[in-house]
Design a protein around this motif. Structure first.
Motif, short mmCIF file in Angstrom:
data_model
loop_
_atom_site.label_atom_id
_atom_site.label_comp_id
_atom_site.label_asym_id
_atom_site.label_seq_id
_atom_site.Cartn_x
_atom_site.Cartn_y
_atom_site.Cartn_z
N GLY A 199 43.54 -34.46 21.22
CA GLY A 199 44.91 -34.43 20.72
C GLY A 199 45.74 -33.47 21.54
O GLY A 199 45.20 -32.67 22.32
N SER A 244 47.96 -29.18 17.99
CA SER A 244 47.75 -30.19 16.95
C SER A 244 46.81 -29.72 15.85
O SER A 244 46.59 -30.45 14.88
CB SER A 244 47.23 -31.49 17.58
OG SER A 244 46.00 -31.26 18.25
N ASP A 280 46.94 -34.82 15.47
CA ASP A 280 48.31 -34.54 15.88
C ASP A 280 49.05 -33.90 14.72
O ASP A 280 48.91 -34.34 13.57
CB ASP A 280 49.01 -35.84 16.31
CG ASP A 280 50.33 -35.57 17.02
OD1 ASP A 280 50.54 -34.45 17.50
OD2 ASP A 280 51.16 -36.51 17.08
N ARG A 304 50.69 -43.20 17.75
CA ARG A 304 50.59 -41.85 18.33
C ARG A 304 49.35 -41.73 19.20
O ARG A 304 49.36 -41.07 20.24
CB ARG A 304 50.60 -40.79 17.22
CG ARG A 304 52.03 -40.40 16.82
CD ARG A 304 52.14 -40.06 15.36
NE ARG A 304 51.77 -38.69 15.05
CZ ARG A 304 51.78 -38.18 13.81
NH1 ARG A 304 52.15 -38.95 12.80
NH2 ARG A 304 51.44 -36.93 13.58
N PHE A 361 49.37 -41.07 23.28
CA PHE A 361 48.61 -39.95 23.84
C PHE A 361 47.67 -40.44 24.93
O PHE A 361 47.60 -39.86 26.02
CB PHE A 361 47.83 -39.25 22.73
CG PHE A 361 46.95 -38.13 23.22
CD1 PHE A 361 47.51 -36.89 23.51
CD2 PHE A 361 45.59 -38.30 23.37
CE1 PHE A 361 46.72 -35.84 23.96
CE2 PHE A 361 44.79 -37.26 23.81
CZ PHE A 361 45.36 -36.04 24.12
#
Length: 260
Positions: A44, A48, A230, A251, A255
């Motif tokens: 992450g 995070s 996250d 997300r 990433f």
């Protein structure tokens, strides 16, 4: 007659972990089970909550909400008041000895030789005789390829060598679980490989490992499961091959596009 598949032995059960530093909530309802012999990679963006999550598991930080159980023994339980309540300090120390932790900054004692770094805790914490502690330490140094450095001081070692000594030092306490907090982030790229090779060898020996890492190749090749965090939340988790091939959450997808 059908035989039931035996249930895996759960080494870490973290449920609903919440943690705040002042008004900054760094963990929000994080839950994760880690089975015996499993390698789980936690990835992450920076900030995070990955490192805080690891530190909460072995009591370097305390959780505000939720529960943590280590190999069937409660470390912290969720009370009816919504707060976490820890077992007595003596029990905390005993339970946490089931876990070894390797940090990104090595944390070796600079005034001690490599050998002394390895034998200090087994002798003082576990009461191991010096002769037995030295024999164990030498075997571990041989395992990580650094027996020849037993009498060197950390200041004479490369970053990769220091991290391998740190791994051997954690193993000297005979933990059942190894926690790694970005173990290669402070290393030059050419030194990263030797540390990852040591960790791969541990994984092949079925050591239970929870690894916070930014090394996507290691997560893909070695981890059984990958977890994406996250903004203090556990967003997605899946078997490693599936995680990288078909990430589900936007997300996670964004990433991985940046990282791969």
């Amino acid at each position: 007659m059908t035989t039931e598949t035996p249930q895996p032995r759960i080494m870490i059960a973290a449920h609903g972990l919440g943690k705040a530093f002042g008004t900054n909530r760094v963990l929000q309802g994080v839950s994760l089970d880690l089975a015996h012999g499993e390698v789980v990679a936690v990835i992450g963006p920076s900030g995070s909550g990955k490192s805080t999550f690891l530190r909460c598991l072995n009591h370097l930080e305390t959780i505000d909400e939720g529960s943590v159980t280590i190999d069937g023994e409660p470390l912290a339980t969720a009370g009816q008041d919504g707060r976490s309540h820890y077992v007595p300090e003596r029990e905390v120390r005993r339970i946490c000895r089931k876990m070894g932790m390797v940090f990104q900054s090595f944390n070796l004692f600079p005034h001690m030789t490599v050998l002394q770094n390895l034998i200090e805790a087994p002798m003082t914490v576990k009461g191991l005789a010096r002769e037995a502690a030295v024999a164990k330490a030498e075997a571990l140094l041989d395992k990580v390829g650094l027996l020849a450095k037993r009498d060197s001081y950390p200041g004479r070692l490369s970053g990769g060598q220091k991290q391998r000594v740190a791994i051997a030092r954690a193993l000297a306490m005979e933990p059942q679980i190894m926690l790694f907090d970005e173990p290669t982030s402070a290393l030059d790229p050419e030194l990263t490989g030797e540390v990852l090779r040591t960790m791969r060898a541990l994984a092949q020996e079925r050591m239970t490992m929870l690894v916070v890492t930014h090394e996507m190749g290691f997560a893909r090749e070695v981890a059984n499961r990958v977890v994406f965090m996250d903004q203090g939340q556990l967003i997605e988790q899946a078997p490693a091959a599936q995680f990288f091939a078909t990430p589900q959450h936007p997300r996670t997808q964004a990433f991985l596009q940046q990282m791969l």
